[in-house]
Design an enzyme around this catalytic site. Structure first.
Site, PDB file in Angstrom:
ATOM      1  N   GLU A  50      36.345  30.470  33.368  1.00 42.03           N
ATOM      2  CA  GLU A  50      35.610  31.504  32.637  1.00 42.03           C
ATOM      3  C   GLU A  50      34.215  30.989  32.315  1.00 42.03           C
ATOM      4  O   GLU A  50      34.059  29.864  31.854  1.00 42.03           O
ATOM      5  CB  GLU A  50      36.294  31.901  31.318  1.00 42.03           C
ATOM      6  CG  GLU A  50      37.552  32.714  31.470  1.00 42.03           C
ATOM      7  CD  GLU A  50      38.093  33.221  30.134  1.00 42.03           C
ATOM      8  OE1 GLU A  50      37.272  33.503  29.230  1.00 42.03           O
ATOM      9  OE2 GLU A  50      39.313  33.318  30.000  1.00 42.03           O
ATOM     10  N   GLU A  68      43.245  29.570  27.034  1.00 44.83           N
ATOM     11  CA  GLU A  68      42.505  29.088  25.864  1.00 44.83           C
ATOM     12  C   GLU A  68      43.454  28.703  24.727  1.00 44.83           C
ATOM     13  O   GLU A  68      43.327  29.158  23.596  1.00 44.83           O
ATOM     14  CB  GLU A  68      41.493  30.143  25.394  1.00 44.83           C
ATOM     15  CG  GLU A  68      40.370  30.370  26.377  1.00 44.83           C
ATOM     16  CD  GLU A  68      39.275  31.295  25.866  1.00 44.83           C
ATOM     17  OE1 GLU A  68      38.114  31.136  26.292  1.00 44.83           O
ATOM     18  OE2 GLU A  68      39.576  32.184  25.038  1.00 44.83           O
TER      19      GLU A  68
END
Length: 479
Positions: free
Chosen positions: A378, A181
């Site tokens: 995710e 991320e």
């Protein structure tokens, strides 16, 4: 129902700092995650000017120190993943297990041996390891004494780390990601960049410089990996939140376009396309900065151009809405970012708005833009699970969430998107990154542990365990 590819990578995802525990065992050093206190106030504490990475156990609890004791129980957990039928398992390597302070020249052999065992255990069950090299666990020393990723010395330290793990495991591990991320630093640079107010988080120049240093480091990792084996797949990993304009007002439409560029696409544009996008000047100008303010060399820019990533890994939990003309809109929380409440969506126990259609949109937007394989690494529902007397959890709410998102994936495949795989987040309950809680659960496997550290940490299969088992067995046909 759409046919998923025969080699589709069904699995689950975790991160070392949130489940391993064993935080001082076998020579492991401290990471930034070890300095994050538990509880809903976690983010407020680390964003205070006084926070300086000091661990104060007289004042706070630190659930990441224990995690769910995966360090000692990984064989049991991977066996459970195998029972579900995992084709792959995404996990991260704790940098401070390999280089305890981050700046050593020689790695810690006992740390490497631990991941030897984890990888071999996966392969024993024909589970493909998918490894994130850096997942919110920068060695604490590099944050405290080097100032985090704004310091260009970290490029050398990361390159050394990446070279060691890639060289050690490349014959057994085909799939890699560089930084987890990476774009989350736009809102919260502590996790991805090791920056808090006391070491420069409030100066956006530091955030952009840290990103540049990570872009260079990512390219170096791709170079190392492809020189070891040209067939290695090394991806980036971004936090993606499909973004809508709240209404048809052109002002909001423009703001939505720009938020997409600035948050969803900027880091991907550099890592996938190999160069800074044209809107970078406008983005920097919003913070009173220009490109010449960043320390970038021609050699670094050439490296970024020459070694782009092979695929795009991304997290998707929720969408966001943009409304810039009013100040009295209801707001919602989210995955490191909040926003205006979308009246068409329901929210989770933690206020994250649930939007499976947004995932189909995200897949189309990313594939249209980059034309490279996508990997949802995710996705999931953080919820309060209430087990019965036998520790069984009837988590139909989680099944419903995942079912809708898998249907959205099928729709995107119909749209022509090249989707590699799907690894729902926290396939086993673990410590929440955003709040440090155990009560915010994502897993198919219940772990007997509460927010205060009470429980024996035994593992129990939830209803979703058996549901996901059938999903994988049917290759997405039985939902």
């Amino acid at each position: 129902m759409t046919e998923f590819p025969k080699n589709f990578l069904w699995g689950g995802a975790t991160a070392a700092n949130q489940l391993e525990g064993g935080y001082k065992e076998d020579g492991r050093g401290l990471s930034i995650a070890d300095a994050l206190p538990g509880g809903k106030e976690r983010f407020q504490i680390v964003q205070s000017p006084e926070f300086d990475w000091t661990i104060d156990e007289s004042k706070y609890k630190y659930p990441n120190h224990v995690g769910i004791d995966y360090y000692h129980r990984f064989k049991e957990d991977i066996k459970l993943f195998s029972e579900m039928g995992f084709k792959c398992y995404r996990f991260s390597i704790a940098w401070s297990r390999i280089f305890p302070n981050g700046d050593e020249t020689e790695p810690n052999e006992k740390g490497l041996e631990f991941y030897d065992r984890v990888i071999d255990e996966c392969l024993k069950y024909n589970i493909e390891p998918v490894i994130t090299i850096s997942h919110y666990e920068l060695p604490l020393n590099l944050a405290k004494n080097y100032g985090g990723w704004k310091n260009k010395k970290l490029i050398t330290f990361f390159e050394r780390f990446a070279k060691v793990v890639l060289t050690r495991y490349y014959k057994k591990v085909k799939y890699w990601m560089t930084f987890n991320e990476i774009n989350s630093a736009a809102h919260f640079p502590v996790m991805g960049q090791g920056l808090v107010p006391s070491n420069g988080a409030n100066d956006k120049k530091n955030v952009f410089q840290a990103w540049h240093n990570q872009f260079v480091s990512s390219a170096k990792a791709v170079k190392i990996g492809h020189e070891l084996d040209p067939n290695l797949q090394i991806g980036c990993m971004i936090l993606y939140a499909t973004t809508y304009s709240y209404d048809a007002n052109p002002v909001n439409q423009l703001a939505t376009l720009q938020q997409n560029q600035d948050f969803n696409f900027f880091c991907g544009d550099v890592q996938v396309r190999g160069q800074y996008p044209s809107y970078t000047r406008r983005l920097l100008a919003e913070y009173g900065l220009k490109l010449s303010d960043l320390d970038r060399t021609d050699e670094e820019l050439e490296l970024i151009k020459k070694y782009p990533v092979d695929y795009i890994g991304f997290s998707y939990y929720m969408s966001s809405a943009v409304e810039t003309t009013k100040k009295d809109n209801d707001t919602v929380s989210g995955n490191l970012l909040g926003g205006v409440k979308n009246p068409f969506l329901k929210a989770s126990d933690w206020g994250w708005q649930i939007d499976p259609t947004g995932l189909r949109i995200a897949l189309n937007q990313l594939y249209d833009r980059y034309q490279k394989p996508l990997f949802i690494v995710e996705n999931g529902l953080g919820a309060i699970d209430k087990p019965d007397d036998n520790h069984y959890v009837e988590d139909d709410y989680r099944i419903d969430y995942l079912k809708q998102h898998i249907q959205a994936m099928a729709g995107a495949i119909d749209d022509g998107v090249d989707l590699m795989g799907y690894t729902p987040w926290g396939c086993i309950d673990l410590v929440s990154a955003s709040t440090g809680e155990m009560s915010k659960r994502y897993g198919f496997i219940y772990v007997d542990l509460d927010d205060d550290g009470n429980g024996n940490m035994d593992r129990y299969k939830k209803k979703s365990f058996y549901w996901y088992q059938k999903v994988i067995e049917s290759n997405g046909q039985e939902l």
